[in-house]
Design a protein around this motif. Structure first.
Motif, mmCIF file in Angstrom:
data_model
loop_
_atom_site.group_PDB
_atom_site.id
_atom_site.type_symbol
_atom_site.label_atom_id
_atom_site.label_comp_id
_atom_site.label_asym_id
_atom_site.label_seq_id
_atom_site.Cartn_x
_atom_site.Cartn_y
_atom_site.Cartn_z
ATOM 1 N N LEU A 97 0.747 -1.167 0.099
ATOM 2 C CA LEU A 97 -0.020 -0.027 0.239
ATOM 3 C C LEU A 97 0.907 1.264 0.019
ATOM 4 N N CYS A 98 1.976 1.148 0.746
ATOM 5 C CA CYS A 98 2.963 2.481 0.840
ATOM 6 C C CYS A 98 3.262 2.731 -0.544
ATOM 7 N N SER A 99 3.963 1.755 -1.293
ATOM 8 C CA SER A 99 4.690 1.955 -2.315
ATOM 9 C C SER A 99 4.331 3.020 -3.286
ATOM 10 N N ASP A 100 3.266 3.227 -3.451
ATOM 11 C CA ASP A 100 2.789 4.251 -4.564
ATOM 12 C C ASP A 100 2.788 5.737 -3.621
ATOM 13 N N SER A 101 2.578 5.893 -2.173
ATOM 14 C CA SER A 101 2.664 6.882 -1.579
ATOM 15 C C SER A 101 3.740 7.955 -1.664
ATOM 16 N N CYS A 102 4.817 7.276 -1.987
ATOM 17 C CA CYS A 102 6.238 8.343 -1.890
ATOM 18 C C CYS A 102 6.268 8.909 -3.452
ATOM 19 N N PRO A 103 6.135 10.280 -3.364
ATOM 20 C CA PRO A 103 6.253 11.037 -4.447
ATOM 21 C C PRO A 103 7.721 11.142 -5.033
ATOM 22 N N PHE A 104 8.748 10.619 -4.214
ATOM 23 C CA PHE A 104 10.256 10.708 -4.405
ATOM 24 C C PHE A 104 10.622 9.502 -5.138
ATOM 25 N N GLY A 105 9.883 8.621 -4.990
ATOM 26 C CA GLY A 105 10.315 7.134 -5.383
ATOM 27 C C GLY A 105 11.341 6.739 -4.418
ATOM 28 N N ALA A 106 11.427 6.837 -3.259
ATOM 29 C CA ALA A 106 12.296 6.571 -2.208
ATOM 30 C C ALA A 106 12.158 5.604 -1.265
ATOM 31 N N ILE A 107 11.090 4.675 -1.710
ATOM 32 C CA ILE A 107 10.704 3.503 -1.029
ATOM 33 C C ILE A 107 11.330 1.990 -1.788
ATOM 34 N N ASP A 108 12.163 1.517 -0.959
ATOM 35 C CA ASP A 108 12.754 0.276 -1.492
ATOM 36 C C ASP A 108 12.063 -0.994 -1.402
ATOM 37 N N ARG A 109 11.814 -1.703 -2.360
ATOM 38 C CA ARG A 109 10.627 -2.995 -2.386
ATOM 39 C C ARG A 109 11.620 -4.145 -1.895
ATOM 40 N N PRO A 110 10.842 -4.945 -1.355
ATOM 41 C CA PRO A 110 11.614 -6.287 -0.769
ATOM 42 C C PRO A 110 12.255 -6.798 -1.967
ATOM 43 N N VAL A 111 13.580 -7.516 -1.577
ATOM 44 C CA VAL A 111 14.248 -8.098 -2.538
ATOM 45 C C VAL A 111 14.105 -9.855 -2.400
ATOM 46 N N PRO A 112 13.651 -10.536 -3.398
ATOM 47 C CA PRO A 112 13.249 -11.819 -3.023
ATOM 48 C C PRO A 112 14.609 -12.580 -3.399
ATOM 49 N N SER B 191 25.953 -2.813 -8.594
ATOM 50 C CA SER B 191 26.237 -4.199 -8.643
ATOM 51 C C SER B 191 26.146 -4.768 -7.184
ATOM 52 N N ILE B 192 25.748 -4.091 -6.353
ATOM 53 C CA ILE B 192 25.416 -4.831 -5.006
ATOM 54 C C ILE B 192 23.874 -4.912 -4.825
ATOM 55 N N ILE B 193 23.535 -6.053 -4.211
ATOM 56 C CA ILE B 193 22.038 -6.317 -3.934
ATOM 57 C C ILE B 193 21.893 -6.966 -2.562
ATOM 58 N N ARG B 194 21.015 -6.538 -1.804
ATOM 59 C CA ARG B 194 20.859 -7.026 -0.430
ATOM 60 C C ARG B 194 19.522 -7.683 -0.546
ATOM 61 N N ARG B 195 19.598 -8.554 0.669
ATOM 62 C CA ARG B 195 18.417 -9.443 0.862
ATOM 63 C C ARG B 195 17.889 -8.432 1.628
ATOM 64 N N ARG B 196 16.228 -8.231 1.244
ATOM 65 C CA ARG B 196 15.568 -7.199 2.030
ATOM 66 C C ARG B 196 14.220 -7.991 2.256
ATOM 67 N N THR B 197 13.624 -7.876 3.328
ATOM 68 C CA THR B 197 12.213 -7.948 3.452
ATOM 69 C C THR B 197 11.597 -7.028 3.750
ATOM 70 N N GLY B 198 10.354 -6.898 3.388
ATOM 71 C CA GLY B 198 9.615 -5.485 3.649
ATOM 72 C C GLY B 198 9.634 -4.460 2.753
ATOM 73 N N TYR B 199 8.857 -3.344 3.040
ATOM 74 C CA TYR B 199 9.256 -2.129 2.457
ATOM 75 C C TYR B 199 9.816 -1.170 3.187
ATOM 76 N N HIS B 200 10.984 -0.574 2.817
ATOM 77 C CA HIS B 200 11.657 0.528 3.717
ATOM 78 C C HIS B 200 11.882 1.746 3.098
ATOM 79 N N PRO B 201 12.130 2.824 3.569
ATOM 80 C CA PRO B 201 12.537 3.982 2.840
ATOM 81 C C PRO B 201 13.969 3.976 2.765
ATOM 82 N N ASN B 202 14.402 4.357 1.495
ATOM 83 C CA ASN B 202 15.621 4.309 1.271
ATOM 84 C C ASN B 202 16.441 5.535 2.021
#
Lengths: 190, 414
Positions: free
Chosen positions: B256-271, B385-396
């Motif tokens: 729900l939050c992912s579209d709320s940020c007008p700055f595109g500053a929310i990181d998605r979960p990385v599967p 080239s760095i990718i991190r395991r992430r669960t949940g949505y977090h602000p960058n």
């Protein structure tokens, strides 16, 4: 177990970076603090460098400019034929508008006693064009000179007039001594 | 000019006795009026500005981390716009203070004031503690843009990441120009100062309005793609101790939050899948890391080879070049700069000498500046080239401006 370890590593990197940045910031701040001053800087015109080019009137971010003509009365000769008030070679000896140098009639002339006149600048009308400064310096004592009026000046971090001044006359001065008035200033110089 | 010298000599020899027209002896007992010389804004008020900034930063930190209220943040945004923007005319701000700091390190004659140091340090220190809280409320430039966001479009991540490198380039160049005494470019091209002051040169007003119009659709364009102080805050904020979090407890990945940020500053979960895809590409990381020194060298070389061009922004260098390349300009009575120089007691030799010293400073400075830009470009490549395991949505942490818009979209209760 594996995941917890990476978390700890990340946390360690983050906190050590943070610590390093606090140190770096503290260092930079301390270094700046060491030769800092408990005073602020304001902009002022050095009247002895000024070449009355007229850019003070046109280049200030404010309109009309914060630079005004100020009169050092103790340097003035109180002449009837004032080089700052009347245009050179004026046809008739009258103080009619066409014979006045000031484009906004900001110089007020008052009779004191024969043959002396007092000249006062009405700063509300003055636009800082320096036409009178040029005339006064060329034919008189140079008692009319430009100064930044600090009631008007918004003290930009970089003064637009200073940037465009051809004789480098606008400079930063201490806020505790914000004027370089000709009368006092020239006495200080000696 | 000769008269002025005469006057100077006359004054230094015997005060006012040798004036061209000495002050008359008035029979009427005339006393001349005092010249009004109003004092500048008092120092105490400057310190109050610092306290106001401190209050803004403290309250915002509390709001984004404890109170979690967009409404209150919005109130502070309006207050900051009124106080630092329209009341204080946007000067001095932390963004410009970068240049004052740079000048104070290079010019021993310029002692930076306590207020400026405080304005430079406070937002950075707070960002190490709580993220970019300065951008969230206290910054008047951010505040005016924040209020015009009407219909923000999503900027593709690649585009916004690439454009996000420009602030570092701008920062490096601004420090170069400030430390060589050439000028404060950040202040010169501050797009909103004309709006705060209700008057400026025409091109500045146009620039300000253009930024505001663009800002209706691309949220806060100056903050994200231009602001050089934002570049510093981005780096410090990445390592902040606390930071705004979208969810008060555990993210349920409801999107729900992912579209709320007008700055595109929310990181998605990385599967996990994305991680395993990257596993085979560790070579990229090594390659990019190895390329960094090369990029720094290339950047330094590229910028230093154009140091002559860069240095022409300095008035002395410009004038020296003009007079040498085009001696005919000396006859141009319309050219004020040239005529003033010819009328002064400054010689051509001293002008050329000064200009050469400035160019030498530019040569040194442009190597450092270029190397810094190369470093930023290299780190940007490495970060790709760095990718991190992430669960949940977090602000960058780097990009988040602590505006608090996302807070109310999270359905999770405490």
């Amino acid at each position: 177990m594996e995941r917890k370890k990476t978390k700890n590593r990340r946390e360690f990197i983050r906190s050590s970076m943070r610590f390093g940045m606090v140190l770096a910031l503290g260092g930079a701040g301390g270094l700046a603090f060491r030769h800092s001053a408990g005073d602020k800087w304001v902009w002022q015109v050095d009247p002895f460098k000024c070449s009355w080019c007229g850019r003070c009137a046109t280049h200030c971010v404010l309109s009309p400019s914060a630079v005004k003509c100020m009169h050092a009365y103790d340097l003035c000769g109180y002449c009837d034929l004032c080089g700052g008030y009347l245009i050179p070679g004026h046809s008739a000896r009258s103080t009619a508008a066409e014979n006045q140098l000031c484009p906004t009639a900001a110089i007020e002339r008052k009779f004191i006693e024969e043959p002396y006149y007092q000249y006062t600048i009405n700063e509300d009308l003055c636009i800082g064009c320096a036409k009178c400064v040029e005339g006064c310096s060329a034919f008189g004592n140079g008692s009319l000179h430009l100064q930044v009026n600090h009631e008007i000046c918004v003290n930009c971090n970089e003064c637009a007039i200073a940037r465009s001044c051809p004789s480098d006359a606008v400079k930063r001065v201490r806020g505790s001594a914000p004027y370089l008035m000709k009368g006092d200033f020239s006495r200080d110089q000696t | 000019m000769p008269f002025l010298l005469l006057l100077l000599i006359a004054l230094s020899v015997d005060s006012t006795a040798q004036q061209r027209f000495p002050m008359p002896e008035f029979e009427s007992g005339y006393q001349h009026p005092e010249v009004s010389a109003p004092e500048p804004r008092s120092l105490a008020l400057e310190y109050i500005d610092v306290l106001v900034l401190l209050a803004f930063l403290s309250v915002t930190s509390w709001l984004v981390i404890r109170k979690r209220s967009r409404k209150w943040i919005l109130g502070l945004v309006v207050a900051a716009l009124l106080y630092f923007g329209f009341w204080r005319n946007g000067c001095i701000c932390p963004i410009g203070s970068v240049q004052n700091m740079a000048l104070s390190f290079s010019d021993p004659g310029y002692a930076v004031s306590y207020t400026v140091i405080a304005f430079f340090m406070l937002p950075l220190l707070f960002s190490l503690g709580f993220g970019r809280v300065f951008c969230g409320t206290a910054c008047p430039l951010g505040a005016i843009q924040d209020l015009v966001i009407i219909r923000p479009v999503k900027v593709p991540a690649r585009v916004s990441k690439s454009l996000g490198m420009f602030p570092f380039v701008y920062l490096a160049l601004a420090v170069l120009y400030a430390s060589t005494g050439t000028g404060f470019v950040i202040c010169r091209y501050d797009p909103f100062i004309g709006i705060f002051r209700m008057g400026a040169e025409f091109h500045l007003i146009v620039l300000g309005i253009a930024f505001l119009l663009a800002g209706m659709f691309v949220a806060r364009p100056y903050c994200r793609f231009v602001c050089p102080y934002g570049a510093l805050l981005k780096v410090t904020s990445m390592f902040s101790k606390h930071h705004i979090s979208i969810t008060p407890s555990q993210c349920i990945e409801c999107k729900l939050c992912s579209d709320s940020c007008p700055f595109g500053a929310i990181d998605r979960p990385v599967p996990e899948r994305a991680i395993s895809e990257m596993k085979g590409k560790t070579g990229h990381f090594m390659l990019y890391a190895a390329v960094i020194p090369l990029l720094m060298m290339a950047g330094g070389w590229a910028l230093s080879s154009s140091h002559i061009f860069l240095s022409r922004a300095h008035p002395d260098v410009y004038l020296a070049h003009l007079l040498i390349d085009n001696p005919g300009v000396m006859d141009d009575t319309e050219n004020l700069d040239v005529q003033t120089f010819l009328g002064s007691d400054r010689t051509m030799e001293s002008l050329v000498h000064d200009a050469e010293a400035i160019q030498a400073a530019f040569l040194r400075g442009s190597w450092i500046t270029g190397a810094f830009i190369g470093l930023v470009a290299g780190l940007f490549l490495v970060s790709q080239s760095i990718i991190r395991r992430r669960t949940g949505y977090h602000p960058n942490r780097g990009d988040c401006l602590s505006c608090g818009r996302c807070l109310k979209y999270c359905p999770v209760q405490k």
